[in-house]
Write a protein that holds these residues in place. Structure first.
Motif, PDB file in Angstrom:
ATOM      1  N   HIS A 127     -29.639  17.590 -31.804  1.00 10.58           N
ATOM      2  CA  HIS A 127     -31.020  17.814 -31.382  1.00 10.58           C
ATOM      3  C   HIS A 127     -31.277  19.314 -31.234  1.00 10.58           C
ATOM      4  O   HIS A 127     -30.389  20.069 -30.793  1.00 10.58           O
ATOM      5  CB  HIS A 127     -31.273  17.100 -30.059  1.00 10.58           C
TER       6      HIS A 127
ATOM      7  N   ASP B 106     -32.695  20.849 -29.033  1.00  6.52           N
ATOM      8  CA  ASP B 106     -32.482  21.239 -27.640  1.00  6.52           C
ATOM      9  C   ASP B 106     -31.159  20.706 -27.111  1.00  6.52           C
ATOM     10  O   ASP B 106     -31.017  20.401 -25.916  1.00  6.52           O
ATOM     11  CB  ASP B 106     -33.638  20.731 -26.769  1.00  6.52           C
TER      12      ASP B 106
ATOM     13  N   GLU C 177     -29.580  21.902 -23.914  1.00  9.08           N
ATOM     14  CA  GLU C 177     -30.215  21.475 -22.662  1.00  9.08           C
ATOM     15  C   GLU C 177     -30.084  19.971 -22.430  1.00  9.08           C
ATOM     16  O   GLU C 177     -29.895  19.537 -21.291  1.00  9.08           O
ATOM     17  CB  GLU C 177     -31.704  21.845 -22.653  1.00  9.08           C
ATOM     18  N   ASN C 178     -30.175  19.179 -23.520  1.00 16.33           N
ATOM     19  CA  ASN C 178     -30.213  17.724 -23.301  1.00 16.33           C
ATOM     20  C   ASN C 178     -28.969  16.975 -23.777  1.00 16.33           C
ATOM     21  O   ASN C 178     -28.828  15.790 -23.495  1.00 16.33           O
ATOM     22  CB  ASN C 178     -31.461  17.110 -23.951  1.00 16.33           C
TER      23      ASN C 178
ATOM     24  N   GLY D 259     -39.096  20.011 -35.652  1.00 18.06           N
ATOM     25  CA  GLY D 259     -38.238  19.309 -34.707  1.00 18.06           C
ATOM     26  C   GLY D 259     -38.126  17.821 -34.940  1.00 18.06           C
ATOM     27  O   GLY D 259     -37.552  17.105 -34.112  1.00 18.06           O
TER      28      GLY D 259
ATOM     29  N   ASN E 175     -38.263  12.076 -30.083  1.00 16.91           N
ATOM     30  CA  ASN E 175     -38.508  12.633 -28.758  1.00 16.91           C
ATOM     31  C   ASN E 175     -39.440  11.771 -27.913  1.00 16.91           C
ATOM     32  O   ASN E 175     -39.500  11.940 -26.699  1.00 16.91           O
ATOM     33  CB  ASN E 175     -39.100  14.040 -28.878  1.00 16.91           C
TER      34      ASN E 175
END
Length: 663
Positions: free
Chosen positions: A253, A255, A258-259, A348, A383
């Motif tokens: 991903h 991000d 962060e995730n 994304g 997402n």
């Protein structure tokens, strides 16, 4: 100063009113409508070519970028303006001052019957359509504040010509060869750099094992060490590994740091794993009855599935337990199902490459069926969890949402997941690290041609009516669906004939790669590299001129460095400088943009050409800095007019034979 070459309006022009660089870009209805609009305007001689080019910009292949349709509705394209240019030195004066040129040439133009009469949100009183441009906007600065814009990293601007990629970076001299070093034995199918930007990468094999490893620096003499006892993820219990089936794709991903979310695309067997169960791609929606399909390599139709599963990791280790199932689809046959997944670098969203499902000639014409996901490039939003209404409306195949700007928004006949269609078996796609809108996919051919396609939104790449640059003629013994043929297929930007790989014909299967963006070999910079599964050959595709969408490809000689950390020579040819790659399954790219070959005989890295005595005059000069040029949507491939997967060296001979036959 670059001159504006747009021709003055001529009603009698036989090839159409709107022309860009010699190509007619409008359909006849659009062309006629724009001619009428132009004729209704009292336009001066100086303004004539400028207004014409502005009207015709709606026909440009990149109108979506020019008009910013994804963020706001505009009637006038974003005109190149020097006052907001982010990189003046990289653009010609004519490019960046087109807005000022338009003002100077057309300020006395009445807005009546022009796009300026209906431009929303411009802050002016343009409802009085009898006024001239200068009466409404008063000055060039005021006019360009509304209609001007820079060509920056996220957009393009209109300079009166067809949108092109006038990138100032000059690519290096043609490479005399590619120098490799061998870093590891073993066979791997996927390589993804760690999102933390370090020299760590994730490697996975087809059987379902995934490793986190550190890449040694070039020149260190160190090998890549893989600890079999310390797997990042082990999916061997869930993955069905055989022939073209296995763990086919991994993606992290955007991000992830962060995730902790990452995704795996693999095949499973519903007979051995009950959780492997989904709707069959052969169904009544596409006029296909699974009960009437023959077994494929001993498997019943839709016994095997393509799935995308989501996992969580702290960056070092992932428990082999699914967080969620993103996608599940039963496969009618055991081949041609792609399987790669990639996150779009700009949007994304998750792109999922799916082949036509298998069998000679795509007999059910799945690739052209808008209600089938076979033979498609999909684009999914992972997402946002779909609500009950979306699930009911779209009849989704898993836990994902549909991006609102997917092509179905304009073609209601398309399944909403579809981004592009008409591919046979897309085997390795990539976004250019420097120009993310360049999205290239290698598509495996049937009998004669292997091709590389420039993937664009809503594009149709022709299979099964076309293979490579020519119409496909199936064997007379094969019954092919008689669906209506397509009118405007998008042709490949590069291709090769099977005889180019093997003079006697024989098997061929393209393996897609990357645009080379590393500074390690400056003479490769900007070259698109791809290979053939069977041949151990590398092709380099050069775009000439840069930004045109027109590529020429040729073989590039390969050698292995004499100081390679692991010797490359084979037992049969110990003195050969050409590395015995075996099967070239995939390419990889690390955080330094160095390129790797993932082959059946090991993992190879492209290194400095001088290590193989290849001459690159740029090698000892200052390394190429990454280009600061803007990303722009790719040239339309349609204007070019036709111009694989195993696990370990110890795999038994029978499995190799199965793989070779299926392809």
């Amino acid at each position: 100063m670059e001159k504006n070459t747009a021709a003055p309006f001529n009603v009698k022009q036989p090839l159409g009113f709107c022309r860009f660089n010699g190509s007619v870009c409008c359909n006849s209805r659009q062309d006629f409508r724009l001619q009428r609009q132009f004729k209704a305007v009292n336009v001066s001689e100086n303004c004539s070519p400028l207004l014409k080019s502005l009207l015709c910009s709606k026909c440009d292949p990149f109108a979506a970028e020019l008009f910013r349709v994804e963020s706001e509705s505009r009637q006038v394209p974003v005109l190149c303006n020097s006052t907001v240019s982010s990189n003046k030195s990289a653009q010609s004066f004519a490019d960046i001052d087109f807005c000022d040129r338009f003002w100077n040439g057309c300020q006395n133009l009445s807005v009546n019957n022009t796009p300026f009469a209906s431009q929303p949100g411009d802050g002016s009183n343009s409802s009085n359509v009898t006024s001239t441009i200068s009466e409404i906007w008063k000055s060039s600065n005021e006019f360009c504040k509304i209609f001007g814009g820079a060509s920056d990293e996220s957009s393009v601007c209109f300079n009166g010509q067809a949108v092109s990629f006038n990138i100032s970076k000059v690519t290096g001299p043609s490479p005399s060869g590619v120098c490799l070093e061998k870093l590891a034995n073993g066979s791997y199918l996927n390589m993804v750099p760690h999102p933390d930007g370090t020299n760590r990468v994730f490697l996975s094999d087809q059987a379902g094992k995934m490793y986190l490893v550190t890449i040694p620096a070039e020149g260190s003499g160190e090998v890549l060490t893989i600890d079999e006892s310390n797997l990042f993820l082990d999916l061997t219990e869930e993955v069905h590994f055989d022939g073209e089936l296995g763990l086919l794709g991994i993606a992290f991903h955007p991000d992830f740091l962060e995730n902790g979310r990452f995704f795996a695309s693999f095949n499973c067997d519903r007979v051995k794993w009950p959780e492997c169960s989904g709707k069959c791609a052969c169904n009544s929606d596409v006029n296909c009855d699974p009960a009437k399909l023959d077994s494929s390599n001993g498997a019943t139709p839709c016994q095997f599935h393509s799935v995308i599963s989501e996992f969580y990791s702290n960056g070092t280790y992932a428990k082999p337990v699914e967080v969620g199932r993103i996608f599940t689809m039963g496969l009618p046959f055991t081949s041609h199902h792609g399987g790669q997944i990639l996150f779009g670098p700009k949007d994304g969203y998750l792109y999922f490459m799916m082949g036509d499902g298998g069998s000679t000639g795509d007999p059910y014409n799945f690739a052209q069926n808008k209600k089938s996901l076979l033979g498609k490039i999909m684009r999914l939003d992972v997402n946002n969890v779909p609500d009950a209404k979306a699930m009911s409306e779209f009849q989704l195949w898993g836990n994902y949402s549909i991006p609102k700007d997917n092509p179905f928004s304009k073609d209601k006949n398309l399944l909403p997941e579809i981004w592009a269609m008409g591919v046979r078996n897309p085997w390795r796609c990539s976004f250019d690290a420097e120009r993310p809108s360049y999205f290239l996919c290698a598509d495996v051919g049937e009998d004669n041609y292997e091709e590389v396609d420039m993937i664009t939104k809503g594009g149709n790449y022709g299979w099964h009516y076309y293979e490579g640059p020519l119409p496909f003629n199936p064997p007379s013994s094969i019954k092919i669906s008689n669906s209506t043929k397509i009118a405007n297929p998008i042709f490949p930007v590069m291709w090769y004939n099977h005889s180019d790989r093997n003079q006697s014909g024989g098997s061929a299967s393209i393996t897609g790669g990357y645009f080379y963006r590393s500074s390690t070999d400056p003479c490769l910079y900007g070259t698109y590299l791809f290979a053939d599964l069977y041949a151990g050959l590398i092709w380099g595709g050069a775009e000439t001129p840069v930004g045109s969408g027109k590529f020429a490809s040729s073989h590039i000689p390969l050698q292995c460095a004499s100081d390679s950390p692991i010797p490359c020579s084979s037992e049969t040819e110990p003195s050969s400088s050409s590395p015995p790659l075996g099967f070239v399954f995939s390419f990889g790219q690390d955080n330094n943009k160095d390129i790797y070959l993932l082959a059946s005989t090991g993992l190879y890295r492209i290194v400095r050409p001088s290590r193989c005595n290849y001459h690159c005059p740029l090698e000892n000069k200052t390394s190429l800095a990454p280009s600061q040029q803007p990303d722009r949507s790719p040239p339309s491939p349609s204007s070019s007019k036709r111009e694989h997967n195993i696990s370990s060296l110890v795999i038994n001979f029978l499995a190799w034979c199965v793989f070779l036959v299926i392809i």
